[in-house]
Design an enzyme around this catalytic site. Structure first.
Site, short mmCIF file in Angstrom:
data_model
loop_
_atom_site.label_atom_id
_atom_site.label_comp_id
_atom_site.label_asym_id
_atom_site.label_seq_id
_atom_site.Cartn_x
_atom_site.Cartn_y
_atom_site.Cartn_z
N GLU A 181 -20.03 -6.84 9.31
CA GLU A 181 -21.03 -6.17 10.15
C GLU A 181 -22.08 -7.13 10.70
O GLU A 181 -22.52 -6.98 11.85
CB GLU A 181 -21.71 -5.05 9.36
CG GLU A 181 -20.80 -3.89 8.98
CD GLU A 181 -19.98 -4.14 7.73
OE1 GLU A 181 -19.13 -3.28 7.40
OE2 GLU A 181 -20.17 -5.20 7.08
N ARG A 221 -26.13 -3.65 6.30
CA ARG A 221 -25.83 -5.06 6.02
C ARG A 221 -26.22 -5.97 7.19
O ARG A 221 -26.14 -7.20 7.06
CB ARG A 221 -24.33 -5.20 5.72
CG ARG A 221 -23.85 -4.23 4.66
CD ARG A 221 -22.35 -4.28 4.49
NE ARG A 221 -21.94 -5.52 3.84
CZ ARG A 221 -20.98 -5.59 2.92
NH1 ARG A 221 -20.37 -4.50 2.52
NH2 ARG A 221 -20.65 -6.73 2.39
N LYS A 261 0.85 -1.20 0.00
CA LYS A 261 0.00 0.00 0.00
C LYS A 261 0.88 1.24 0.00
O LYS A 261 1.86 1.33 0.73
CB LYS A 261 -0.93 0.02 1.22
CG LYS A 261 -2.05 -0.98 1.16
CD LYS A 261 -3.08 -0.75 2.27
CE LYS A 261 -3.99 0.40 1.95
NZ LYS A 261 -5.12 0.52 2.90
#
Length: 616
Positions: A361, A389, A276
């Site tokens: 979630e 969700r 990253k």
């Protein structure tokens, strides 16, 4: 390569591809330094995206992103390079894939763990309709913390549809020498000649009893060795041909591997190791800081603009720490959003009472149910858009047993430049359908502090406390004692609102008073159960109503109040609801989007005058 646009990369040389990667990397840093956005994740996939575009034609082939915030290079390569200065601005290029913006964007993508399922559906459609195109899914390793990814992988392996899943791994530590061995083995195992020879060998060995015995023995030995060297046995057990881990910054090697993978008649998982922030020192050193950043100085990465005061997220984090100091039962849960939800301090101070479940979630809500059932006081801090969700778990695992879990719903309302997939416009609608759910909505930091305490100790069952992104909006007081309250008395018109729009409504009331119109300002502190009886009593004073709500129109408080008016037989002279409408709202700054929705001060003022003077 210095072209402004890149119509096709199929014919470029490896040297040109490497030069293009450097050009694109510099372009990303320059653009995001001005517009803000997801920097580190996009820098990490430059070579991978260029390799994909050398192999796939995204105008026809389907490239599905997961989460989607790493699509900047893809956008630059598909006709939008010259527009990148408008990235995430109103009317400009979106920060996520958006089919309405370009046919090269296969589908909308802003939530995690969806790519494999979507790509599998596309591959099935291709087969059923007899069409000819390739399908690939690009997902980050964080997406594998979500169960939906495994559901998609499981079925993709069973269906055997030709498709490639690229796992962009920027978090797992892999020894360099082992990576070289694995890359070599992966190249050999996916070559058509090898696959053909392997199939002939298998058929010959299985033709006789001695051959079958030897084949079973050698296969077991081979699988044991492979499992000890390579991390791909799980994917192969699901039915995938596994490639990797391989160097995600070798554009030449990636192109070759992708060509091999795309030619396989079945599902392939390509495991790519990336860094990253690759190529930009500040982002490599602190990739979390540059995951989502505001404008910054390219020389050293210093952010150019401050936050403009304390945010609701920060206040939540500090208040929760204070409550947890006094009550050891309090535990905090987040879904890969520790910093965003303000829980970094809590995680450091109470590591044994802090749980980051990853992008899961639904699991977070059900785990909280178990914790509450056994005597803890769990709080799940989650963005409104991701909380959607968990709807089934709220019903099945929380509400039926009336379990006391606190849900701190961050980014409620319009969130700005992330657009359709991230606005928190629907939680008032779906939370009110949960039996026993209490929904509180502070409009100031002081009210958030009070309501968080009350959520733990004055209510039973599930409690949600919803608050906006950023800080206060012109209202700083605490009038949170009652479910609904009058902030200002008036006789001509009632203006009702809640949350961060309270400041706008108070400003509108001030302007109207200057016009000689007396406005009663009512603030909802509780959205569920909706205090409609109390509001109806307030309405009797004016007989005219304007509701301003920063949420979807359907199922919002305005709809509930008007239904209560009708059921109660109250005859209003005029009424109107100003909301974010029935559809989705694009990306832009929050002031721009409020104006678009008619929720800015000027628009509300004009609408209020109509309701007060002309009858709506």
């Amino acid at each position: 390569m210095q072209r402004a646009e890149y119509p096709s990369l199929h014919g470029i040389s490896d040297r040109e591809a490497e030069e293009l990667c450097e050009t694109l990397r510099r372009r990303i840093i320059d653009v995001v330094s001005k517009t803000g956005g997801h920097l580190a994740s996009n820098l990490g996939v430059v070579e991978l995206t260029v390799a994909l575009h050398r192999v796939y034609d995204t105008s026809r082939d389907r490239l599905v992103f997961d989460v989607g915030h790493q699509c900047y290079v893809h956008k630059m390569l598909t006709g939008r390079n010259g527009m990148m200065e408008t990235l995430r601005t109103f009317g400009g290029v979106a920060g996520f894939p958006k089919p309405a913006e370009s046919p090269h964007d296969a589908c909308i993508a802003g939530h995690a763990s969806t790519a494999v399922s979507t790509a599998l559906g596309m591959a099935i459609a291709r087969t059923r309709l007899g069409e000819d195109y390739k399908v690939a899914a690009l997902l980050g390793d964080g997406s594998l913390t979500g169960g939906l990814s495994y559901e998609g992988l499981s079925m993709a392996g069973q269906r055997r549809e030709p498709m490639v899943v690229i796992l962009n791994d920027n978090g797992m530590s892999i020894d360099a020498s082992m990576g070289g061995v694995a890359q070599h083995l992966a190249k050999q195992r996916l070559k058509p000649q090898y696959l053909h020879a392997k199939e002939i060998y298998r058929k010959l060995m299985l033709a006789t009893p001695p051959g079958r015995g030897f084949y079973r023995f050698s296969h077991q030995v081979k699988e044991g060795i492979k499992a000890s060297l390579l991390p791909g046995s799980m994917f192969e057990n699901m039915g995938f041909r596994y490639m990797g881990p391989v160097d995600g910054h070798d554009v030449k090697g990636l192109t070759k591997l992708l060509r091999h993978a795309a030619a396989v008649n079945g599902p392939v998982l390509l495991h790519v190791k990336t860094v990253k922030g690759k190529g930009y020192g500040p982002a490599e050193r602190t990739p979390d800081t540059f995951h989502g950043t505001g404008p910054f100085r390219t020389e050293d990465g210093a952010v150019l603009k401050g936050t403009g005061g304390e945010s609701f997220s920060a206040r939540f984090g500090s208040e929760l720490q204070a409550l947890a100091e006094k009550d050891p039962r309090i535990c905090a849960i987040t879904a890969a959003m520790t910093g965003g939800t303000g829980l970094s301090g809590f995680a450091e101070r109470y590591p044994r009472r802090f749980f980051d479940v990853g992008i899961a979630e639904s699991h977070a809500v059900t785990m909280a149910a178990g914790m509450a059932k056994q005597g803890l006081l769990p709080v799940f801090a989650v963005y409104s858009t991701f909380f959607q969700r968990s709807y089934d778990m709220l019903l099945h695992d929380i509400a039926i047993d009336k379990l006391h879990v606190v849900f701190c719903v961050d980014r409620a309302g319009l969130v700005g430049d992330d657009g359709e997939t991230h606005h928190g416009l629907f939680d008032p609608s779906f939370l009110k359908t949960i039996p026993g759910m209490t929904v509180l909505c502070p409009a100031s930091l002081a009210e958030l502090s009070v309501m968080l305490h009350r959520a733990f100790y004055e209510y039973k069952g599930p409690v949600a406390v919803r608050y906006p992104r950023g800080g206060e909006n012109g209202y700083h007081e605490d009038h949170s004692q009652e479910p609904a309250c009058i902030l200002e008395e008036g006789t001509d018109l009632t203006m009702l609102s809640f949350g961060s729009l309270t400041g706008n409504v108070l400003e509108v009331a001030k302007r109207l008073r200057q016009d000689g119109i007396s406005v009663q300002v009512v603030k909802l502190n509780q959205l569920a159960p909706l205090p409609s009886g109390r509001v109806l009593e307030f309405l009797k004073k004016t007989g005219r109503l304007l509701v301003a709500q920063e949420c979807a129109e359907a199922g919002g408080p305005g709809e509930g109040i008007l239904a209560a008016v009708a059921a109660g037989g109250l005859q209003l002279k005029s009424a109107a609801v100003c909301s974010c409408g029935e559809g989705f709202v694009t990306h832009g700054t929050i002031p721009q989007l409020r104006k678009l929705c008619g929720l800015d001060v000027d628009s509300l003022y004009q609408k209020a005058r109509e309701v007060a003077v002309h009858g709506g």
